[in-house]
Design a protein around this motif. Sequence first.
Motif, short mmCIF file in Angstrom:
data_model
loop_
_atom_site.label_atom_id
_atom_site.label_comp_id
_atom_site.label_asym_id
_atom_site.label_seq_id
_atom_site.Cartn_x
_atom_site.Cartn_y
_atom_site.Cartn_z
N THR A 1 0.73 -1.00 0.09
CA THR A 1 0.12 -0.20 0.02
C THR A 1 0.82 1.29 0.04
O THR A 1 1.59 1.22 0.91
CB THR A 1 -1.12 0.05 1.19
OG1 THR A 1 -1.73 -1.25 1.18
CG2 THR A 1 -1.87 1.14 1.08
N GLY A 2 0.81 1.92 -0.96
CA GLY A 2 1.73 2.96 -1.38
C GLY A 2 2.97 2.61 -1.13
O GLY A 2 3.70 1.80 -2.08
N TYR A 3 3.83 2.89 -0.05
CA TYR A 3 5.33 2.60 -0.09
C TYR A 3 5.64 1.40 1.04
O TYR A 3 6.74 1.15 1.25
CB TYR A 3 6.29 3.69 0.13
CG TYR A 3 6.16 4.59 -1.32
CD1 TYR A 3 6.07 4.29 -2.48
CD2 TYR A 3 5.80 5.93 -0.87
CE1 TYR A 3 5.94 5.16 -3.20
CE2 TYR A 3 5.75 6.99 -1.88
CZ TYR A 3 5.71 6.54 -3.28
OH TYR A 3 5.30 7.41 -4.20
N VAL A 4 4.56 1.01 1.60
CA VAL A 4 4.58 0.28 2.75
C VAL A 4 4.10 -1.36 2.33
O VAL A 4 3.27 -1.46 1.67
CB VAL A 4 3.72 0.64 3.98
CG1 VAL A 4 3.82 -0.43 5.14
CG2 VAL A 4 4.11 1.90 4.35
N TRP A 5 5.03 -2.39 2.47
CA TRP A 5 4.98 -3.89 2.29
C TRP A 5 4.56 -4.37 3.43
O TRP A 5 4.74 -4.20 4.48
CB TRP A 5 6.10 -4.43 1.88
CG TRP A 5 6.89 -3.65 0.60
CD1 TRP A 5 7.50 -2.55 0.71
CD2 TRP A 5 6.65 -4.33 -0.61
NE1 TRP A 5 7.79 -2.21 -0.67
CE2 TRP A 5 7.67 -3.22 -1.49
CE3 TRP A 5 6.32 -5.18 -1.36
CZ2 TRP A 5 7.75 -3.68 -2.87
CZ3 TRP A 5 6.52 -5.58 -2.79
CH2 TRP A 5 7.26 -4.46 -3.36
N HIS A 6 3.27 -5.30 3.33
CA HIS A 6 2.82 -5.66 4.60
C HIS A 6 2.02 -7.21 4.19
O HIS A 6 1.77 -7.38 3.28
CB HIS A 6 1.64 -4.59 4.97
CG HIS A 6 0.77 -4.33 4.01
ND1 HIS A 6 -0.38 -4.95 3.41
CD2 HIS A 6 0.67 -2.97 3.27
CE1 HIS A 6 -0.99 -4.32 2.59
NE2 HIS A 6 -0.32 -2.91 2.52
N ILE A 7 1.85 -7.84 5.33
CA ILE A 7 1.40 -9.28 5.22
C ILE A 7 0.79 -9.36 6.72
O ILE A 7 1.66 -9.07 7.82
CB ILE A 7 2.32 -10.23 4.73
CG1 ILE A 7 1.70 -11.47 4.43
CG2 ILE A 7 3.38 -10.32 5.60
CD1 ILE A 7 2.53 -12.46 3.93
N GLU A 8 -0.33 -10.35 6.81
CA GLU A 8 -0.78 -10.71 8.09
C GLU A 8 -0.80 -12.30 7.95
O GLU A 8 -1.08 -12.91 7.11
CB GLU A 8 -2.11 -10.39 8.36
CG GLU A 8 -2.47 -10.74 9.76
CD GLU A 8 -3.85 -10.04 10.25
OE1 GLU A 8 -4.97 -10.79 10.58
OE2 GLU A 8 -3.87 -8.97 10.20
N LEU A 9 0.11 -12.94 8.92
CA LEU A 9 0.05 -14.28 9.35
C LEU A 9 -0.94 -14.62 10.58
O LEU A 9 -0.98 -14.28 11.25
CB LEU A 9 1.29 -14.98 9.61
CG LEU A 9 2.31 -14.51 8.40
CD1 LEU A 9 3.82 -15.17 8.76
CD2 LEU A 9 2.00 -15.20 7.09
N GLU A 10 -1.75 -15.90 10.05
CA GLU A 10 -2.45 -16.22 11.20
C GLU A 10 -1.66 -16.61 12.62
O GLU A 10 -2.48 -16.29 13.67
CB GLU A 10 -3.09 -17.55 10.83
CG GLU A 10 -4.31 -17.45 9.58
CD GLU A 10 -4.82 -18.53 9.18
OE1 GLU A 10 -4.91 -19.61 9.92
OE2 GLU A 10 -5.97 -18.41 8.25
N SER A 11 -0.61 -17.04 12.50
CA SER A 11 0.23 -17.16 13.64
C SER A 11 1.58 -17.22 13.17
O SER A 11 1.76 -17.48 11.95
CB SER A 11 0.13 -18.42 14.65
OG SER A 11 0.23 -19.78 13.66
N VAL A 12 2.61 -17.17 14.03
CA VAL A 12 4.03 -17.45 13.55
C VAL A 12 4.67 -18.60 13.66
O VAL A 12 5.71 -19.09 13.54
CB VAL A 12 4.85 -16.36 14.24
CG1 VAL A 12 4.65 -14.81 13.77
CG2 VAL A 12 4.88 -16.23 15.72
N GLY A 13 3.54 -19.59 14.31
CA GLY A 13 4.02 -21.10 14.65
C GLY A 13 5.41 -21.10 15.25
O GLY A 13 5.60 -20.42 16.41
N PRO A 14 6.00 -22.20 14.59
CA PRO A 14 7.53 -22.33 15.36
C PRO A 14 8.53 -21.28 15.16
O PRO A 14 9.58 -21.29 15.37
CB PRO A 14 8.00 -23.29 14.77
CG PRO A 14 7.33 -23.36 13.28
CD PRO A 14 6.06 -22.66 13.26
#
Length: 902
Positions: free
Chosen positions: A283-296
């Motif tokens: 979005t614009g100049y920001v890279w982003h992602i959401e994970l359901e969990s980080v697990g191990p």
Amino acid sequence: MLHQRPAMLPAATAARFALSPALALRCVHPPRRAAPLPTSPCSLRCLSLPDDAPRPRAESRLWASFTHAQAAAPPPPPPASSPPRLPHSQKFFFHAQPHCQVQVAVSKSGEDSFLVDIQVDTGDMFLQSAEPLKLHWGLFRSDSTEWVLLEPDEAPGGTVIMDGVVEAMQTPFVLGSHGFQSLSLSLDASMAPFFVNFVLLKPSTEGQEEDIWIRGNQGTNFCIPVGMRRGRPDPLGVTWGRDGSVNFALYSLHAENVVLCLYEAEAIQPTLEIDLDQSVHRTGYVWHIELESVGPYTRYGYRCKGQVGWESGDRFHARNVLLDPYAKYIAPYVPGQEEMPSPAPVLGWLQKGVPFDWEDDSAPRISLEALVAYRLHVGAFTSEAEDVENVSRGTFLGVLKKVPHLRRLGVNAVILQPVFAWDEGKGCYYPISFFSVMGCYGSSDNSLSASLALKSLVKELHQNGIEVILDVVYSHTAEGGDDGPKAMSFRGIDNATYYICDKFGVVAKSEYGTDNCFNCNHPTVQKLIMDSLQYIVDEFHIDGFCFQNAACLITGPHGQELSRPVLVESISFDSVLANVKVIADMCSPINGVSKDVTFPHWKRWCEWNTQFKIDVRRFLRGEPDQLSRFATRLCGSGDLFADGRGTQYSFNHVTAPYGLTLTDLVSYSDVEGEISEYSWNCGHEGAVSDPLVIETRVKQVRNFLTTLFLSQGVPVLNMGDEYGNTKEGILDIDNSTYFQWEALESEFAKQTIHLIGSLVALRARRKDLLQTRGFLELKMLTWHGIRPEEPLWESSEINILAVSLQSGAVQQSTSETFGDLYIAYNPHPVLILVTLPEAPSDMIWIRVADSSLPFPDSFPEEGKPLQIKTDPSSLKPVYKLQPYSSLILEACPGQADKSREL
């Protein structure tokens, strides 16, 4: 269902795809080196797309036409000819070429699989055709240019594996009515997270000679994340959701591709890599992602890819794994992580943090004029303290154990040299993070324990009425310049944004002795600094900041001095920082250079008064023509602070971390450096056993301390000066010069600590004259020379200076008027007989201190009335002012005894 099958994968491809251990792959193109991987419920193969095939990524831009439709409100009822709305958790909507609409919904089907439902509305384009569209697709995770294909017997029904020129999977849609076509893919959940990348194909027919490829409006492929969410661009850094989800957000204006790298506990190379698609995760100049969990996964970093042309200022390197600038915790170092094909010198730590009980903590909120500060280095302060347990030495908890020493000195503020993560090879003034506390300052040698320990220290100091001020460095980082780069974070993420570059794109060096200059007034960098300051205040209850190399805060992107720098103005009027002390230090802790700039203060900023240090040193070593300058420093440096501020905005000091210690200041003259130290060795260079030289040095130390505490402004002591710490004439900051606690038992230390405590008590008792808000009125000052009211301003030989401070304030305890103070200095090697002014009516002069007298008479517990001889010529009292001495007298009620000479 997908079936288990053993497979092989080239090591190079495995590094790009960064598969979890549960996946097994085989590669179509000839492997250069094969490495076995564990078997899994599915088998995939990795294909490189030929240049003339429909590719998942253009060379410069990818899928820019993507738009994400959230199902926030139900759409209007569809017409009868439309298919029912898809009730899925994640929906994506594309405008495609030519005149098509593509809807995709992703949902979880139980625990074992994801459903990807695709619907295409072709309108009236292909109404006469009985041939359905085909989904031309593949999967990817760590590298969008490498498509991973399912094995033929594992692919959805009707799927054809396209080998040869075009390597991809093609799956036919199901024809519906009125131009609607649909397709549902069931994909193994164990592969997640991954992307489904596709274009639509209308095969040629009798009336259609060529294949028709359908892409996004800008000619880009469609990309759908599976097992992960689009994420949010704000806030930057890592954000933990209540449901256990984790959002990652990274700013990079110039990166063309960003890969999130996740590491398991002891891994030295990424265990999982996710190539963030521009159309979905930017979005614009920001890279982003959401994970359901980080697990191990316990650690993380980013690989940023882009242009490498130096003239543009960019310094991208696709292999380096870089630290998130907003990482709240830096992960403990794992040996070997820096030496892999994807080197990772520093990684972020995926820790939520531990709740801390602040109880009833409240800031002391000490007024500036009442402040007495002590500057210390956390690691050096208690590293050799035998009464502190080993695990706490050199840490915040070690400082906590020494709070009684700070109270003994009488200080009510500590200035901690930088405590946020810095390069251990270069020292604390070379930061690598503005959010993560230095791990070695915690009892467990990690940033999480250090964070908790800092909170404990602040809480304890507040309970003892002591404020905590932090040295902060935003002028440069430890990454170096183009001559000797060490890309750890900012340089590899977006060098042209974070650093000032010259017109040729070369990273600019500074006159402060650093190889780079942080671009403080770039909007993104300004936000980073503001976020850092606000986080520190909110998280750690810090009371103030001392900004090192503060001239960089007012420097523009081309190195120009700004008259109204947005960063300084933002700090001045920020609500979170409203009650925080802000101090601008123009002097470099690297080489001692001080830049003479007009700092825009908005009646808010204090300044580190380097000119005070210089003028006091020059006067006390007996330089001629220094009377006026010295008098100006005594009175609060009106030349610097009579600009709408006041004396309380001047942070006075005679020593600092860079340069000579107080003992070295009177022990060394032949000191080499970029600037003069204005020191004097009192007749012998270095250590000496001559009692006359030692006596002179002791008197000079007393003179410096007396001047520091009697001058208008905030006095600042430097760690170790109270016992005679020495760096043997070395100017550089030497963190190995540990505080020698056993030296506090020496006679010199006892006398010096007594003097400091007495001067602090005098400042507090006579705050009507020594702790004023603003400048003293002229009628309250009378300057003297050898004779009263005859200062020798024009003399180039005699530097004796004295001043009377007239109060007129009333003591609340006795309702009596405060008496005058008389302060005199003799920086010459000869005794001078000075004529004293008359004490006020019904008062006599009490000697408070004389630096030439032996201890304890040099500053007795209670002042002693003077037995004064009268000058026969003027019939006024006289005093023998000894060589290299200072004198403090106070007028108190009583009758003078003129029978004997003192």
